[in-house]
Design an enzyme around this catalytic site. Structure first.
Site, mmCIF file in Angstrom:
data_model
loop_
_atom_site.group_PDB
_atom_site.id
_atom_site.type_symbol
_atom_site.label_atom_id
_atom_site.label_comp_id
_atom_site.label_asym_id
_atom_site.label_seq_id
_atom_site.Cartn_x
_atom_site.Cartn_y
_atom_site.Cartn_z
ATOM 1 N N GLY A 77 0.775 -1.241 0.000
ATOM 2 C CA GLY A 77 0.000 0.000 0.000
ATOM 3 C C GLY A 77 0.804 1.288 0.000
ATOM 4 N N GLU A 124 3.869 3.940 5.532
ATOM 5 C CA GLU A 124 2.625 3.183 5.330
ATOM 6 C C GLU A 124 1.671 3.934 4.412
ATOM 7 O OE1 GLU A 124 0.744 0.845 5.102
ATOM 8 O OE2 GLU A 124 0.679 -0.486 6.814
ATOM 9 N N ASP A 163 -5.270 1.876 10.098
ATOM 10 C CA ASP A 163 -6.690 1.722 10.431
ATOM 11 C C ASP A 163 -6.800 1.330 11.913
ATOM 12 O OD1 ASP A 163 -9.370 1.068 10.497
ATOM 13 O OD2 ASP A 163 -9.345 -0.291 8.815
ATOM 14 N N GLY A 203 -4.525 -0.128 13.514
ATOM 15 C CA GLY A 203 -3.178 0.041 14.061
ATOM 16 C C GLY A 203 -2.468 -1.287 14.285
ATOM 17 N N THR A 225 -1.514 -3.741 12.217
ATOM 18 C CA THR A 225 -0.430 -4.072 11.287
ATOM 19 C C THR A 225 0.839 -3.291 11.634
ATOM 20 O OG1 THR A 225 -2.071 -4.435 9.547
ATOM 21 C CG2 THR A 225 0.217 -4.174 8.853
ATOM 22 N N LYS A 266 -6.784 6.664 10.001
ATOM 23 C CA LYS A 266 -8.179 6.551 10.455
ATOM 24 C C LYS A 266 -8.176 6.461 11.983
ATOM 25 C CE LYS A 266 -9.998 3.718 6.628
ATOM 26 N NZ LYS A 266 -10.634 2.393 6.380
ATOM 27 N N ASP A 273 -5.763 -0.519 -2.089
ATOM 28 C CA ASP A 273 -6.618 -1.411 -2.876
ATOM 29 C C ASP A 273 -7.948 -1.718 -2.209
ATOM 30 O OD1 ASP A 273 -5.291 -3.072 -0.809
ATOM 31 O OD2 ASP A 273 -6.407 -4.686 -1.784
ATOM 32 N N ARG A 286 -5.108 0.197 -7.103
ATOM 33 C CA ARG A 286 -3.875 0.774 -6.568
ATOM 34 C C ARG A 286 -3.318 1.826 -7.526
ATOM 35 N NH1 ARG A 286 -2.204 -2.356 -2.150
ATOM 36 N NH2 ARG A 286 -2.685 -4.565 -2.280
HETATM 37 P P1 IMP Z 1 -4.783 -2.020 10.327
HETATM 38 O O1 IMP Z 1 -6.215 -2.260 10.715
HETATM 39 O O2 IMP Z 1 -4.283 -0.697 10.813
HETATM 40 O O3 IMP Z 1 -3.916 -3.155 10.782
HETATM 41 O O4 IMP Z 1 -4.748 -1.984 8.759
HETATM 42 C C1 IMP Z 1 -4.630 -3.175 8.061
HETATM 43 C C2 IMP Z 1 -4.499 -2.984 6.590
HETATM 44 O O5 IMP Z 1 -5.815 -2.899 6.072
HETATM 45 C C3 IMP Z 1 -3.804 -1.744 6.074
HETATM 46 O O6 IMP Z 1 -2.406 -1.880 6.008
HETATM 47 C C4 IMP Z 1 -4.396 -1.676 4.677
HETATM 48 O O7 IMP Z 1 -3.718 -2.569 3.840
HETATM 49 C C5 IMP Z 1 -5.803 -2.181 4.905
HETATM 50 N N1 IMP Z 1 -6.761 -1.081 4.997
HETATM 51 C C6 IMP Z 1 -7.335 -0.555 6.098
HETATM 52 N N2 IMP Z 1 -8.191 0.426 5.776
HETATM 53 C C7 IMP Z 1 -8.153 0.520 4.420
HETATM 54 C C8 IMP Z 1 -8.816 1.369 3.458
HETATM 55 O O8 IMP Z 1 -9.625 2.246 3.771
HETATM 56 N N3 IMP Z 1 -8.501 1.159 2.161
HETATM 57 C C9 IMP Z 1 -7.617 0.200 1.748
HETATM 58 N N4 IMP Z 1 -6.969 -0.593 2.601
HETATM 59 C C10 IMP Z 1 -7.248 -0.441 3.925
HETATM 60 MG MG MG Z 2 -5.391 -4.263 1.248
#
Ligand code: IMP
Ligand code: MG
Length: 174
Positions: free
Chosen positions: A43, A98, A102, A104, A106, A130, A158, A164
């Site tokens: 991403g 990054e 979202d 957090g 990852t 977010k 994506d 992308r």
């Molecule tokens: P996390 O919830 O912070 O661990 O985010 C996990 C992954 O979900 C991110 O690295 C993105 O690849 C994907 N992701 C979360 N929100 C979005 C979005 O709004 N659009 C696209 N990918 C997202």
């Molecule tokens: Mg994705």
């Protein structure tokens, strides 16, 4: 299948201006720090490519790959990682790049993983954030824009591996 309705959220121009500002800020903050930028695949790639061309100090570039999935039997999200900096990062200043943060989970998993190698510092640079979706308390030092609670696509991000290559950021609508 594979088609989503979306609306424009951030234009190419607006993104370019913001990336320029972040590049300038990083060039000041890391002027004497010889940082290693670690791009989180996939991403971050478009953001990273534009960002590093707006950084005027010496940097090194590495990549790490991370994917999150919800185990069907467990409540928690699992993060699998691959790749990562080739050489030692002990004592080095790390900037994790990054596309979006979202929950957090990852980025926190990557931070925990890299911290085992005892870098001098780790900070996060994300194009989109977010904060209202956060499940873990991650400190994000540099961010491009708040994406609200939208699902956003384009500029490296994506939906089901598509979009992308959109040169702007859109939000998916029903
Ligand atoms: P996390 O919830 O912070 O661990 O985010 C996990 C992954 O979900 C991110 O690295 C993105 O690849 C994907 N992701 C979360 N929100 C979005 C979005 O709004 N659009 C696209 N990918 C997202
Ligand atoms: Mg994705």
């Amino acid at each position: 299948m594979g088609t989503h309705k979306f609306e424009l959220l951030f234009t190419q121009d607006k993104i370019a201006r913001r990336i320029k500002e972040i590049g300038k800020q990083l060039s000041q903050d890391y002027a004497d720090k010889d940082p290693i930028l670690v791009g989180v695949l996939k991403g971050s790639i478009i953001f990273l490519a534009d960002l590093i061309r707006n950084i005027s100090i010496p940097i090194e570039l590495e990549f790490i790959s991370a994917s999150s999935y919800n185990g069907s039997l467990e409540a928690e999200t699992n993060v699998t990682m691959a790749g990562g900096p080739k050489g030692s990062i002990k004592g080095r200043h790390i900037l994790l790049i990054e596309g979006i943060v979202d929950s957090g989970q990852t980025i926190q998993a990557i931070i925990d993983h890299l911290k085992l190698q005892e870098p001098a510092s780790i900070e996060v640079v994300t194009l989109l954030d977010k904060p209202s979706c956060r499940k873990m308390d991650v400190d994000i030092k540099y961010k491009g824009f708040d994406a609200g609670e939208n699902f956003v696509i384009g500029f490296g991000l994506d939906a089901a591996q598509k979009y992308r290559n959109l040169p702007f950021i859109g939000k998916v609508i029903k």
